[in-house]
Design a protein around this motif. Structure first.
Motif, PDB file in Angstrom:
ATOM      1  N   LYS A   1       0.832  -1.205   0.000  1.00 29.45           N
ATOM      2  CA  LYS A   1       0.000   0.000   0.000  1.00 29.45           C
ATOM      3  C   LYS A   1       0.871   1.261   0.000  1.00 29.45           C
ATOM      4  O   LYS A   1       0.602   2.212  -0.749  1.00 29.45           O
ATOM      5  CB  LYS A   1      -0.931   0.006   1.217  1.00 29.45           C
ATOM      6  N   GLY A   2       1.909   1.264   0.821  1.00 25.70           N
ATOM      7  CA  GLY A   2       2.775   2.437   0.895  1.00 25.70           C
ATOM      8  C   GLY A   2       3.496   2.703  -0.413  1.00 25.70           C
ATOM      9  O   GLY A   2       3.584   3.848  -0.869  1.00 25.70           O
ATOM     10  N   PHE A   3       4.011   1.643  -1.040  1.00 25.64           N
ATOM     11  CA  PHE A   3       4.743   1.794  -2.294  1.00 25.64           C
ATOM     12  C   PHE A   3       3.812   2.215  -3.421  1.00 25.64           C
ATOM     13  O   PHE A   3       4.120   3.132  -4.200  1.00 25.64           O
ATOM     14  CB  PHE A   3       5.451   0.480  -2.638  1.00 25.64           C
ATOM     15  N   ILE A   4       2.651   1.578  -3.522  1.00 32.65           N
ATOM     16  CA  ILE A   4       1.700   1.908  -4.587  1.00 32.65           C
ATOM     17  C   ILE A   4       1.175   3.331  -4.432  1.00 32.65           C
ATOM     18  O   ILE A   4       0.997   4.051  -5.422  1.00 32.65           O
ATOM     19  CB  ILE A   4       0.535   0.893  -4.606  1.00 32.65           C
ATOM     20  N   ALA A   5       0.942   3.758  -3.188  1.00 34.08           N
ATOM     21  CA  ALA A   5       0.476   5.130  -2.956  1.00 34.08           C
ATOM     22  C   ALA A   5       1.491   6.137  -3.491  1.00 34.08           C
ATOM     23  O   ALA A   5       1.124   7.151  -4.091  1.00 34.08           O
ATOM     24  CB  ALA A   5       0.232   5.359  -1.464  1.00 34.08           C
ATOM     25  N   ALA A   6       2.778   5.856  -3.277  1.00 34.03           N
ATOM     26  CA  ALA A   6       3.821   6.741  -3.795  1.00 34.03           C
ATOM     27  C   ALA A   6       3.799   6.757  -5.324  1.00 34.03           C
ATOM     28  O   ALA A   6       3.883   7.814  -5.956  1.00 34.03           O
ATOM     29  CB  ALA A   6       5.191   6.291  -3.287  1.00 34.03           C
TER      30      ALA A   6
ATOM     31  N   LEU B   1      -2.858 -11.121  -6.889  1.00 37.22           N
ATOM     32  CA  LEU B   1      -3.511 -12.017  -7.838  1.00 37.22           C
ATOM     33  C   LEU B   1      -2.538 -13.095  -8.291  1.00 37.22           C
ATOM     34  O   LEU B   1      -1.329 -13.037  -8.019  1.00 37.22           O
ATOM     35  CB  LEU B   1      -4.003 -11.223  -9.052  1.00 37.22           C
ATOM     36  N   GLU B   2      -3.064 -14.076  -9.003  1.00 35.28           N
ATOM     37  CA  GLU B   2      -2.211 -15.098  -9.600  1.00 35.28           C
ATOM     38  C   GLU B   2      -1.196 -14.432 -10.528  1.00 35.28           C
ATOM     39  O   GLU B   2      -1.543 -13.514 -11.275  1.00 35.28           O
ATOM     40  CB  GLU B   2      -3.059 -16.088 -10.420  1.00 35.28           C
ATOM     41  N   ASN B   3       0.043 -14.915 -10.477  1.00 41.30           N
ATOM     42  CA  ASN B   3       1.049 -14.277 -11.332  1.00 41.30           C
ATOM     43  C   ASN B   3       1.125 -14.885 -12.723  1.00 41.30           C
ATOM     44  O   ASN B   3       1.782 -14.349 -13.610  1.00 41.30           O
ATOM     45  CB  ASN B   3       2.431 -14.308 -10.662  1.00 41.30           C
ATOM     46  N   GLU B   4       0.431 -16.010 -12.954  1.00 42.39           N
ATOM     47  CA  GLU B   4       0.398 -16.603 -14.288  1.00 42.39           C
ATOM     48  C   GLU B   4      -0.849 -16.115 -15.024  1.00 42.39           C
ATOM     49  O   GLU B   4      -1.974 -16.398 -14.608  1.00 42.39           O
ATOM     50  CB  GLU B   4       0.398 -18.132 -14.212  1.00 42.39           C
ATOM     51  N   LEU B   5      -0.644 -15.391 -16.109  1.00 36.73           N
ATOM     52  CA  LEU B   5      -1.770 -14.886 -16.896  1.00 36.73           C
ATOM     53  C   LEU B   5      -2.306 -16.001 -17.802  1.00 36.73           C
ATOM     54  O   LEU B   5      -1.536 -16.823 -18.315  1.00 36.73           O
ATOM     55  CB  LEU B   5      -1.321 -13.703 -17.748  1.00 36.73           C
ATOM     56  N   PRO B   6      -3.623 -16.063 -17.992  1.00 33.61           N
ATOM     57  CA  PRO B   6      -4.215 -17.145 -18.795  1.00 33.61           C
ATOM     58  C   PRO B   6      -3.793 -17.085 -20.258  1.00 33.61           C
ATOM     59  O   PRO B   6      -3.538 -16.023 -20.807  1.00 33.61           O
ATOM     60  CB  PRO B   6      -5.722 -16.905 -18.643  1.00 33.61           C
TER      61      PRO B   6
ATOM     62  N   HIS C   1       1.632  -9.248  -8.914  1.00 32.71           N
ATOM     63  CA  HIS C   1       0.407  -8.875  -9.614  1.00 32.71           C
ATOM     64  C   HIS C   1      -0.621  -8.451  -8.573  1.00 32.71           C
ATOM     65  O   HIS C   1      -1.057  -9.262  -7.755  1.00 32.71           O
ATOM     66  CB  HIS C   1      -0.092 -10.072 -10.431  1.00 32.71           C
ATOM     67  N   VAL C   2      -1.016  -7.190  -8.610  1.00 35.18           N
ATOM     68  CA  VAL C   2      -1.869  -6.619  -7.567  1.00 35.18           C
ATOM     69  C   VAL C   2      -3.124  -6.007  -8.176  1.00 35.18           C
ATOM     70  O   VAL C   2      -3.060  -5.368  -9.226  1.00 35.18           O
ATOM     71  CB  VAL C   2      -1.104  -5.522  -6.784  1.00 35.18           C
ATOM     72  N   CYS C   3      -4.253  -6.194  -7.500  1.00 37.89           N
ATOM     73  CA  CYS C   3      -5.493  -5.540  -7.882  1.00 37.89           C
ATOM     74  C   CYS C   3      -5.925  -4.614  -6.750  1.00 37.89           C
ATOM     75  O   CYS C   3      -5.939  -5.022  -5.578  1.00 37.89           O
ATOM     76  CB  CYS C   3      -6.581  -6.570  -8.164  1.00 37.89           C
ATOM     77  N   LEU C   4      -6.241  -3.364  -7.089  1.00 35.94           N
ATOM     78  CA  LEU C   4      -6.678  -2.395  -6.089  1.00 35.94           C
ATOM     79  C   LEU C   4      -8.197  -2.454  -5.926  1.00 35.94           C
ATOM     80  O   LEU C   4      -8.902  -3.099  -6.700  1.00 35.94           O
ATOM     81  CB  LEU C   4      -6.247  -0.988  -6.513  1.00 35.94           C
ATOM     82  N   ALA C   5      -8.687  -1.742  -4.927  1.00 40.50           N
ATOM     83  CA  ALA C   5     -10.130  -1.735  -4.642  1.00 40.50           C
ATOM     84  C   ALA C   5     -10.935  -1.192  -5.818  1.00 40.50           C
ATOM     85  O   ALA C   5     -12.082  -1.592  -6.033  1.00 40.50           O
ATOM     86  CB  ALA C   5     -10.397  -0.916  -3.378  1.00 40.50           C
ATOM     87  N   ASN C   6     -10.343  -0.285  -6.594  1.00 38.37           N
ATOM     88  CA  ASN C   6     -11.050   0.283  -7.751  1.00 38.37           C
ATOM     89  C   ASN C   6     -10.833  -0.526  -9.027  1.00 38.37           C
ATOM     90  O   ASN C   6     -11.131  -0.062 -10.125  1.00 38.37           O
ATOM     91  CB  ASN C   6     -10.610   1.731  -7.973  1.00 38.37           C
TER      92      ASN C   6
ATOM     93  N   CYS D   1      -4.378  -0.654 -16.353  1.00 37.58           N
ATOM     94  CA  CYS D   1      -3.297  -1.575 -15.976  1.00 37.58           C
ATOM     95  C   CYS D   1      -1.964  -0.822 -16.010  1.00 37.58           C
ATOM     96  O   CYS D   1      -1.698  -0.074 -16.953  1.00 37.58           O
ATOM     97  CB  CYS D   1      -3.244  -2.772 -16.923  1.00 37.58           C
ATOM     98  N   ILE D   2      -1.150  -1.056 -14.983  1.00 32.99           N
ATOM     99  CA  ILE D   2       0.126  -0.338 -14.848  1.00 32.99           C
ATOM    100  C   ILE D   2       1.264  -1.348 -14.701  1.00 32.99           C
ATOM    101  O   ILE D   2       1.209  -2.241 -13.859  1.00 32.99           O
ATOM    102  CB  ILE D   2       0.109   0.591 -13.617  1.00 32.99           C
TER     103      ILE D   2
END
Length: 277
Positions: free
Chosen positions: A20-25, A40-45, A59-64, A108-109
């Motif tokens: 959270k701290g790193f992503i906020a920055a 999230l799973e790190n292997e993409l389908p 691989h991270v998903c935020l609340a939005n 996506c970032i």
């Protein structure tokens, strides 16, 4: 442990508070605005068996529903730009299922923390990259975003947002005292530092870290040796090809060409047949 080792970076990002701290920055918002972050799973389908597999680091998903792929890239990778765009595109496309509206696609970032210099022509240690409308001279869309953090440029004047630069200094830290000093006064960095101390005291994690660090240290001389061997092999093969051409054009006799190639007549005859094939 050094956070610039990719194994260590991924372990640190397992902590929700650190993420959270790193992503906020990175997003230039307060940690409170981030909300929950989900790994999230790190292997993409894959859509087909022959399709190349995409494997993300963190691989991270935020609340939005915004998704990020965060990676620490220790060593230069050939076709780095192409690889980066491939992973970003895979992450974006993987959001939508058959029959769903394109309106469901969220931003996506791709975040690459580099321990090498990718952009040598300037001193910017941090940059954000988007699709650009060349005619209108404005951003086309922010749905696909690339963020690049070049750690070696911290040795020069650090040009970038101060909170991002703080995290970069932490990732670049070389010893316990330096890491502790950089983390001081930032609760998220202090938490990451505490995790580093705990990991360093864990025998199993220490062995995993040291194995990865050794692999990184061995990679450079091995690659350099491979390059030299490849160059030498290329020079030899190039010289042999030239001699075969001279022989085939009757500018050298079989015996003369074999002598120049330091081969027997029979060996050179087989080589010439191989080139003819």
């Amino acid at each position: 442990m050094k956070p610039s080792v990719d194994w260590c970076f991924k372990e640190l990002m397992r902590n929700p508070k650190t993420r959270k701290g790193f992503i906020a920055a990175l997003l230039q918002i307060t940690p409170e605005e981030i909300g929950e972050t989900v790994l999230l799973e790190n292997e993409l389908p894959k859509e087909a068996e022959e399709e190349k597999q995409g494997i993300l680091d963190v691989h991270v998903c935020l609340a939005n529903k915004v998704q990020l792929d965060m990676e620490m890239q220790v060593l230069y990778v050939e076709f780095w730009d192409e690889r980066l765009i491939f992973y970003l595109s895979k992450m974006y496309a993987a959001q939508i299922k058959e029959g769903e509206s394109y309106g469901t696609l969220q931003k996506c970032i791709q975040v690459s923390v580099l321990n090498f210099v990718r952009f040598p022509k300037d001193d910017f240690c941090y940059r954000t990259i988007h699709f650009w409308d060349e005619m209108a001279k404005e951003m086309y869309t922010d749905k696909l975003e690339i963020q690049v953090l070049e750690l070696p440029k911290l040795q020069k004047e650090a040009i970038g947002p101060e909170d991002v630069v703080e995290w970069m200094r932490f990732f670049r830290g070389q010893n316990k005292e330096e890491l502790k000093e950089v983390a001081k006064g930032n609760e998220y960095l202090e938490g990451a530092y505490e995790d580093l101390v705990k990991m360093s005291q864990d025998d199993k994690k220490r062995l995993q870290y040291e194995a990865r660090e050794k692999a990184i240290l061995d990679y450079r001389p091995n690659m350099e040796g491979a390059r030299k061997k490849g160059f030498q092999r290329g020079m030899i093969q190039g010289g042999q090809a030239m001699l075969v051409q001279l022989y085939q054009k009757n500018r050298l006799t079989l015996e003369e060409a074999a002598e120049e190639a330091k081969m027997t007549v029979e060996e050179f005859r087989k080589l010439a047949e191989h080139f003819s094939d």
